[in-house]
Design an enzyme around this catalytic site. Structure first.
Site, PDB file in Angstrom:
ATOM      1  CE  LYS A 265      -5.206   2.850   4.976  1.00 22.52           C
ATOM      2  NZ  LYS A 265      -4.149   2.102   3.880  1.00 22.52           N
ATOM      3  CG  ASP A 270      -9.415   1.875   1.008  1.00 26.41           C
ATOM      4  OD1 ASP A 270     -10.255   3.089   0.437  1.00 26.41           O
ATOM      5  OD2 ASP A 270      -8.881   1.172   1.226  1.00 26.41           O
ATOM      6  CE  LYS A 277      -9.585  -0.901  -1.159  1.00 29.69           C
ATOM      7  NZ  LYS A 277      -8.461  -0.960  -1.957  1.00 29.69           N
ATOM      8  CG  ASP A 288      -7.406   0.113   5.270  1.00 28.79           C
ATOM      9  OD1 ASP A 288      -6.454  -0.281   5.335  1.00 28.79           O
ATOM     10  OD2 ASP A 288      -7.547   1.060   3.983  1.00 28.79           O
ATOM     11  CG  ASP A 347      -7.951   2.449  -3.480  1.00 31.65           C
ATOM     12  OD1 ASP A 347      -8.386   2.031  -2.356  1.00 31.65           O
ATOM     13  OD2 ASP A 347      -8.009   0.321  -3.553  1.00 31.65           O
ATOM     14  CD  GLU A 349      -6.851   4.402   2.011  1.00 26.62           C
ATOM     15  OE1 GLU A 349      -7.427   4.681   0.579  1.00 26.62           O
ATOM     16  OE2 GLU A 349      -6.425   3.655   2.705  1.00 26.62           O
ATOM     17  NE  ARG A 351      -0.251   5.349  -1.127  1.00 24.55           N
ATOM     18  CZ  ARG A 351       0.233   5.156  -1.706  1.00 24.55           C
ATOM     19  NH1 ARG A 351       1.229   5.150  -3.259  1.00 24.55           N
ATOM     20  NH2 ARG A 351       0.562   3.343  -2.440  1.00 24.55           N
TER      21      ARG A 351
HETATM   22  N1  BES Z   1      -6.653  -0.737   1.919  1.00 22.24           N
HETATM   23  C1  BES Z   1      -5.691  -0.850   0.755  1.00 22.24           C
HETATM   24  C2  BES Z   1      -4.243  -1.701   0.582  1.00 22.24           C
HETATM   25  C3  BES Z   1      -4.856  -3.384   0.983  1.00 22.24           C
HETATM   26  C4  BES Z   1      -5.302  -4.069   0.575  1.00 22.24           C
HETATM   27  C5  BES Z   1      -5.220  -3.595   2.512  1.00 22.24           C
HETATM   28  C6  BES Z   1      -6.020  -5.011   0.749  1.00 22.24           C
HETATM   29  C7  BES Z   1      -5.187  -4.860   2.868  1.00 22.24           C
HETATM   30  C8  BES Z   1      -5.765  -5.765   2.046  1.00 22.24           C
HETATM   31  C9  BES Z   1      -5.181   0.323   0.249  1.00 22.24           C
HETATM   32  O1  BES Z   1      -5.643   1.234   0.761  1.00 22.24           O
HETATM   33  C10 BES Z   1      -5.125   0.570  -0.938  1.00 22.24           C
HETATM   34  O2  BES Z   1      -6.264   0.220  -1.564  1.00 22.24           O
HETATM   35  N2  BES Z   1      -4.208   0.132  -1.913  1.00 22.24           N
HETATM   36  C11 BES Z   1      -4.192   0.696  -3.404  1.00 22.24           C
HETATM   37  C12 BES Z   1      -2.698   1.181  -3.729  1.00 22.24           C
HETATM   38  C13 BES Z   1      -2.671   1.892  -5.376  1.00 22.24           C
HETATM   39  C14 BES Z   1      -4.064   2.387  -5.464  1.00 22.24           C
HETATM   40  C15 BES Z   1      -0.983   2.062  -5.230  1.00 22.24           C
HETATM   41  C16 BES Z   1      -4.125  -1.012  -3.417  1.00 22.24           C
HETATM   42  O3  BES Z   1      -3.326  -2.112  -3.067  1.00 22.24           O
HETATM   43  O4  BES Z   1      -4.523  -1.581  -4.758  1.00 22.24           O
HETATM   44 ZN    ZN Z   2      -6.364   1.346   2.790  1.00 20.10          ZN
HETATM   45 ZN    ZN Z   3      -7.540   2.248  -0.422  1.00 21.89          ZN
END
Ligand code: BES
Ligand code: ZN
Ligand code: ZN
Length: 495
Positions: A265, A270, A277, A288, A347, A349, A351
């Site tokens: 990834k 992000d 966020k 990220d 968010d 993204e 996947r």
């Molecule tokens: N990049 C984030 C996940 C992340 C969070 C990585 C903290 C490192 C530290 C990812 O893209 C994300 O935002 N995932 C969401 C998924 C949700 C919307 C299902 C999340 O973790 O809230």
């Molecule tokens: Zn991310």
């Molecule tokens: Zn994200």
């Protein structure tokens, strides 16, 4: 820091710092420590008796030498409890010693091969761990500050000293391997620590091209928008930075049709997109692209290590930003695989870009898929920053990767991929939704989404959201990027 092996007597070796060791609670010192103790007139054993040297893992006691030894100073470093002692302890111990060397400004450091004597470890493996721990332990991101209180001090040489000539070849082999692997992991750390205004998708792609050229790897760089990679494009469209998908291919077994794809990834920042966020800690989202950095780190090593395997590294690169052009919750995107995706949360993204990258990996003939991604905050809730989450469709492959991780001190813990998680992604307007409605079991629903694009190919997903980036240093892991899981993947590819 240069690393080398020398066949010499430890007590006669001229250096700024000599590193020996002691087990916690041991009545008797090991060979090298005993020799140094004798040369120092019993000072080390006296300090052990008095309890100043207690052998606690990674604790360093510094002794200023007057005469008896050619070394200027001696560091006695604790190996911890003998029954808990392993290669990971060697890494921790070596890191503590070399950090102490930096603190006291020792240019030339001589060390024994921790654990190869009383510790009972194999000479080559111990030497590899000594160098890994040392090189990873002294890592510091150079940064951009123009004003510094004092210039950074670097240890110039780390010498593993061994008096038994028969062991030298194994030591050299282990030390060299350790150096190559640790330097690649440090390089991955640098990429992750680099801020997103400098590590843009374009900058990353250029770097990947340079690495491919140096290592004689087949290289391709694609524009996702014109290649039908709509899932990547739907993430990228909110950003002014153009996205990219790069691939680097190493052929270590041209006769075989087997091909391992490592898919990383590469979200260079992000923000969450329209599902923005919170601003607290948003700056950390430069990390990220840690999966992408790990894949590039591994690919940069293969022409040196020459495993007899075919490996393709696939790296989708983009920012995730909100703007008038950005994708919105409720929008439907296409994908390279042909499936339509309802975007519930912009968010989620990672996947999206992995979906197209995994499909592309299959088009390039991948017979095994490993994806590496800072995918979900939920993985941090479950495992903290201590273990990488492992999910997949092939137990044998997962077991191998988990075992490789454990061997090199990068813990991995399996999480489930039950059918219910797949069910929760059913959409009424598209083939799949990018998140469930409940926000539960995020690592598993994230993997369930990827599973749709993986299909039948043996696949392992590594969620490194917790392990890629630390808020506080721990042992040989620095604050910030850790380089996880470069060593695990190398260990597995080399096995
Ligand atoms: N990049 C984030 C996940 C992340 C969070 C990585 C903290 C490192 C530290 C990812 O893209 C994300 O935002 N995932 C969401 C998924 C949700 C919307 C299902 C999340 O973790 O809230
Ligand atoms: Zn991310
Ligand atoms: Zn994200």
């Amino acid at each position: 820091m240069k690393t080398r092996v020398e066949c010499a007597s430890l007590t006669d070796f001229k250096c700024d710092l000599l590193v020996v060791n002691a087990f916690e609670g041991a009545k008797q010192l090991g060979g090298a420590a005993a020799a140094a103790d004798k040369a120092l007139g019993g000072l080390i054993s006296k300090l052990v008796r008095e309890g100043e040297i207690d052998g606690k893992l990674g604790k360093v006691t510094l002794i200023h030498c007057q005469d008896g030894l050619k070394a200027d100073k001696v560091a006695v470093v604790g190996l911890g409890k003998r029954e808990k002692f392993d290669l990971e302890a060697v890494r921790t111990v070596s890191s503590s010693a070399v950090k102490k060397a930096r603190e006291i400004k020792a240019k030339v450091v001589a060390t024994i091969n921790h654990g190869a004597g009383l510790g009972g470890l194999k000479v080559e493996e111990a030497a590899k761990a000594v160098v890994e721990g040392s090189v990873l332990g002294v890592y510091k991101f150079a940064g951009y500050a123009k004003e510094k209180e004092e210039p950074d001090f670097e240890v110039e040489q780390l010498v593993i000293v061994e008096c038994d000539r028969k062991k030298v070849a194994a030591l050299q082999k282990g030390a060299e391997l350790g150096r190559i692997i640790a330097e690649a992991e440090n390089h991955a750390r640098d990429l992750v620590n680099t801020p997103s205004n400098k590590m843009t998708p374009t900058a990353f792609a250029k770097l990947a091209q340079r690495i491919a050229k140096i290592n004689n790897l087949k290289f391709s760089s694609l524009d996702p928008k014109t290649e039908g990679m709509e899932a990547i494009w739907s993430v990228a469209r909110g950003s002014d930075e153009p996205p990219r998908l790069v691939a680097l291919e190493y052929s270590g077994n041209p006769k075989s049709k087997d091909k391992i794809a490592l898919v990383g990834k590469g979200i260079t920042f992000d923000s969450g997109g329209i599902s923005l966020k919170p601003s607290k800690k948003m700056y950390e989202m430069k990390c990220d692209m840690a999966g992408a950095a790990a894949v590039l780190g591994v690919l940069s090593l293969l022409s040196d290590l020459k495993p007899k395997k075919n490996v393709i590294g696939i790296i989708p690169l983009t920012e995730n930003m909100p703007s008038g052009h950005a994708v919105k919750p409720g929008d439907v995107s296409g994908s390279l695989a042909g499936f339509t995706i309802e975007i519930i949360n912009t968010d989620a993204e990672g996947r999206m870009i992995l979906a197209d990258a995994l499909t592309y990996a299959k088009k390039r003939g991948a017979t095994q898929l490993i994806d590496i991604a800072t995918l979900t905050g939920g993985c941090i809730v479950a495992l903290g920053d201590v273990a990488t989450g492992v999910i997949g469709n092939n137990q044998k492959l997962m077991d191998k990767i988990i075992a490789a991780g454990n061997l090199c001190g990068q813990r991995m813990w399996q999480l489930p991929l039950y059918d219910e998680y797949k069910e929760s992604l059913k959409s009424t307007v598209a083939d799949i939704k990018n998140t469930g409605e409940t926000g539960q079991a995020q690592p598993s629903t994230g993997a369930a989404f990827l599973d749709k694009f993986v299909g039948e190919v043996p696949w392992v997903h590594l969620d490194i959201a917790g392990t890629a980036f630390l808020n506080k240093e721990r042992g040989y892991l620095p604050e910030g990027a850790t380089g996880v899981p470069v060593r695990t993947l190398i260990e597995w590819l080399n096995s």
